[in-house]
Design a protein around this motif. Structure first.
Motif, mmCIF file in Angstrom:
data_model
loop_
_atom_site.group_PDB
_atom_site.id
_atom_site.type_symbol
_atom_site.label_atom_id
_atom_site.label_comp_id
_atom_site.label_asym_id
_atom_site.label_seq_id
_atom_site.Cartn_x
_atom_site.Cartn_y
_atom_site.Cartn_z
ATOM 1 N N ALA A 192 14.810 45.776 -22.802
ATOM 2 C CA ALA A 192 14.859 47.247 -22.812
ATOM 3 C C ALA A 192 13.832 47.877 -21.918
ATOM 4 O O ALA A 192 13.942 48.611 -20.905
ATOM 5 C CB ALA A 192 14.882 48.030 -24.121
ATOM 6 N N ALA A 193 12.719 47.196 -21.878
ATOM 7 C CA ALA A 193 11.291 47.744 -21.160
ATOM 8 C C ALA A 193 11.603 47.210 -19.669
ATOM 9 O O ALA A 193 11.284 48.337 -18.896
ATOM 10 C CB ALA A 193 10.053 47.208 -21.833
ATOM 11 N N ALA A 194 12.050 46.170 -19.500
ATOM 12 C CA ALA A 194 12.412 45.785 -18.157
ATOM 13 C C ALA A 194 13.344 46.444 -17.717
ATOM 14 O O ALA A 194 13.236 46.732 -16.408
ATOM 15 C CB ALA A 194 12.818 44.281 -18.307
ATOM 16 N N GLN A 195 14.485 47.017 -18.232
ATOM 17 C CA GLN A 195 15.375 47.837 -17.777
ATOM 18 C C GLN A 195 14.869 49.169 -17.496
ATOM 19 O O GLN A 195 15.314 49.750 -16.237
ATOM 20 C CB GLN A 195 16.739 48.091 -18.790
ATOM 21 C CG GLN A 195 17.841 48.429 -18.283
ATOM 22 C CD GLN A 195 18.430 47.986 -16.986
ATOM 23 O OE1 GLN A 195 18.293 46.893 -16.783
ATOM 24 N NE2 GLN A 195 19.318 48.732 -16.453
ATOM 25 N N VAL A 196 13.868 49.815 -18.478
ATOM 26 C CA VAL A 196 13.294 50.769 -17.856
ATOM 27 C C VAL A 196 12.606 51.014 -16.668
ATOM 28 O O VAL A 196 12.435 51.718 -15.912
ATOM 29 C CB VAL A 196 12.431 51.579 -19.084
ATOM 30 C CG1 VAL A 196 11.515 52.349 -18.648
ATOM 31 C CG2 VAL A 196 13.276 51.822 -20.372
ATOM 32 N N ARG A 197 11.855 49.610 -16.463
ATOM 33 C CA ARG A 197 11.126 49.486 -15.192
ATOM 34 C C ARG A 197 12.201 49.417 -14.132
ATOM 35 O O ARG A 197 11.537 50.090 -12.959
ATOM 36 C CB ARG A 197 10.219 48.463 -15.448
ATOM 37 C CG ARG A 197 8.814 48.547 -16.197
ATOM 38 C CD ARG A 197 7.938 49.713 -15.694
ATOM 39 N NE ARG A 197 6.783 49.646 -16.448
ATOM 40 C CZ ARG A 197 6.565 50.565 -17.336
ATOM 41 N NH1 ARG A 197 7.382 51.291 -17.745
ATOM 42 N NH2 ARG A 197 5.350 50.690 -17.707
ATOM 43 N N ALA A 198 13.245 48.823 -14.111
ATOM 44 C CA ALA A 198 14.062 48.534 -12.851
ATOM 45 C C ALA A 198 14.861 49.800 -12.731
ATOM 46 O O ALA A 198 15.030 50.020 -11.563
ATOM 47 C CB ALA A 198 14.933 47.280 -13.482
ATOM 48 N N THR A 199 15.133 50.499 -13.690
ATOM 49 C CA THR A 199 16.220 51.495 -13.296
ATOM 50 C C THR A 199 15.893 52.903 -14.030
ATOM 51 O O THR A 199 16.667 54.088 -13.541
ATOM 52 C CB THR A 199 17.831 51.202 -14.087
ATOM 53 O OG1 THR A 199 17.647 51.554 -15.534
ATOM 54 C CG2 THR A 199 18.109 49.894 -13.493
ATOM 55 N N SER A 200 14.806 53.181 -14.825
ATOM 56 C CA SER A 200 14.605 54.549 -15.214
ATOM 57 C C SER A 200 15.609 55.218 -15.834
ATOM 58 O O SER A 200 16.026 56.164 -15.417
ATOM 59 C CB SER A 200 13.863 55.417 -14.356
ATOM 60 O OG SER A 200 12.892 54.952 -13.513
ATOM 61 N N PRO A 201 16.210 54.381 -16.935
ATOM 62 C CA PRO A 201 17.401 55.186 -17.642
ATOM 63 C C PRO A 201 16.823 56.513 -18.123
ATOM 64 O O PRO A 201 15.661 56.763 -18.524
ATOM 65 C CB PRO A 201 17.840 54.251 -18.428
ATOM 66 C CG PRO A 201 16.765 53.377 -18.971
ATOM 67 C CD PRO A 201 15.770 53.429 -17.538
ATOM 68 N N ARG A 202 17.744 57.158 -18.649
ATOM 69 C CA ARG A 202 17.338 58.610 -19.307
ATOM 70 C C ARG A 202 17.323 58.217 -21.006
ATOM 71 O O ARG A 202 18.127 57.648 -21.451
ATOM 72 C CB ARG A 202 18.569 59.651 -19.247
ATOM 73 C CG ARG A 202 18.493 61.018 -19.963
ATOM 74 C CD ARG A 202 19.531 61.814 -19.861
ATOM 75 N NE ARG A 202 20.923 61.530 -20.445
ATOM 76 C CZ ARG A 202 21.762 61.044 -19.640
ATOM 77 N NH1 ARG A 202 21.630 61.024 -18.194
ATOM 78 N NH2 ARG A 202 22.963 60.597 -20.299
ATOM 79 N N LEU A 203 16.055 58.534 -21.432
ATOM 80 C CA LEU A 203 15.906 57.882 -22.929
ATOM 81 C C LEU A 203 15.850 59.440 -23.742
ATOM 82 O O LEU A 203 15.811 60.361 -23.235
ATOM 83 C CB LEU A 203 14.486 57.355 -22.739
ATOM 84 C CG LEU A 203 14.142 55.936 -22.101
ATOM 85 C CD1 LEU A 203 12.506 55.669 -22.240
ATOM 86 C CD2 LEU A 203 15.104 55.068 -22.436
ATOM 87 N N ARG A 204 16.170 58.865 -25.080
ATOM 88 C CA ARG A 204 16.361 60.048 -25.782
ATOM 89 C C ARG A 204 14.836 60.601 -26.316
ATOM 90 O O ARG A 204 13.969 59.952 -25.985
ATOM 91 C CB ARG A 204 16.949 59.377 -27.389
ATOM 92 C CG ARG A 204 18.421 59.280 -27.019
ATOM 93 C CD ARG A 204 19.011 58.549 -28.082
ATOM 94 N NE ARG A 204 18.577 57.196 -28.500
ATOM 95 C CZ ARG A 204 18.300 56.678 -29.442
ATOM 96 N NH1 ARG A 204 18.766 57.292 -30.576
ATOM 97 N NH2 ARG A 204 17.720 55.238 -29.525
ATOM 98 N N PRO A 205 14.920 61.834 -27.137
ATOM 99 C CA PRO A 205 13.482 62.253 -27.569
ATOM 100 C C PRO A 205 13.167 61.557 -28.573
ATOM 101 O O PRO A 205 13.942 60.864 -29.361
ATOM 102 C CB PRO A 205 14.313 63.860 -28.019
ATOM 103 C CG PRO A 205 15.439 64.050 -27.094
ATOM 104 C CD PRO A 205 16.103 62.730 -27.048
ATOM 105 N N LEU A 206 11.696 61.644 -28.595
ATOM 106 C CA LEU A 206 10.948 60.906 -29.822
ATOM 107 C C LEU A 206 11.515 61.197 -31.310
ATOM 108 O O LEU A 206 11.261 60.192 -32.169
ATOM 109 C CB LEU A 206 9.443 61.231 -29.819
ATOM 110 C CG LEU A 206 8.566 60.455 -28.607
ATOM 111 C CD1 LEU A 206 7.252 60.994 -28.718
ATOM 112 C CD2 LEU A 206 8.860 58.949 -28.537
ATOM 113 N N ASP A 207 12.069 62.206 -31.414
ATOM 114 C CA ASP A 207 12.452 62.426 -32.783
ATOM 115 C C ASP A 207 13.931 62.221 -32.966
ATOM 116 O O ASP A 207 14.456 62.470 -34.072
ATOM 117 C CB ASP A 207 12.237 64.160 -33.148
ATOM 118 C CG ASP A 207 13.030 65.059 -32.401
ATOM 119 O OD1 ASP A 207 13.531 64.475 -31.365
ATOM 120 O OD2 ASP A 207 12.893 66.267 -32.678
#
Length: 167
Positions: A150-165
């Motif tokens: 998941a971290a590699a995908q975040v670095r590769a494509t910057s997906p929209r992530l959910r809020p912390l809560d």
């Protein structure tokens, strides 16, 4: 059961857990090598822990676990995934966080290193190498595999992530 039948199931009730993919400013992931008795071997993992403090928000549990296990804090937190690792027999839910902009901290007051943690190794592994560890079978812990990928995908494509809560 579907169609009106019945079946007996054994279910393990679990209070939930958090995991942390901690990435430093050189894109290295903080990995732990820890003995796990049920499988009888040392496993590469990401920092993680139980939701075992009443009223503690999951992200605060993640902050606590990061300090307890690897003596780090993070300035930036993101929620990567929420998943059920073994839904066939257990109701455990794990929230997996990305922690960035790391800095050293002392372990929380009152925390005692014991059991498997006494023999734990901490290593920073380049993210690309950690991804290869998943495919090589070096990382076999599901939380670590999900987190690294998941971290590699975040670095590769910057997906929209959910809020912390989010849950």
């Amino acid at each position: 059961m579907p169609g009106g039948g019945e079946s007996v199931r054994e279910v393990v009730h679990h209070g939930g857990a958090v995991g942390i993919v901690a990435l430093d400013d050189e894109d290295r992931v903080v990995m732990l090598r820890q003995y796990r008795h049920p499988v009888g071997e040392h496993m590469w993992e990401v920092p993680a822990g139980l939701l075992d403090v009443d009223g503690e928000a999951p992200v605060d549990a993640a902050r606590r676990e990061l300090a307890e296990e690897v003596q780090l804090s993070a300035e930036r937190w993101s929620l990567l995934t929420t998943h059920h690792p073994s839904p066939g027999f257990c109701d455990e839910k794990v929230l997996l966080y990305l922690a960035e902009v790391l800095s050293p901290v002392d372990r929380p007051e009152g925390f005692v290193v014991e059991h498997e943690e006494l023999d734990m190794t901490v290593e920073r592994v380049p993210l690309a190498e950690a991804v290869q560890w998943v495919f090589d079978g070096t990382i076999r812990n599901s939380l670590a595999a999900i987190g690294v990928l998941a971290a590699a995908q975040v670095r590769a494509t910057s997906p929209r992530l959910r809020p912390l809560d989010s849950v």
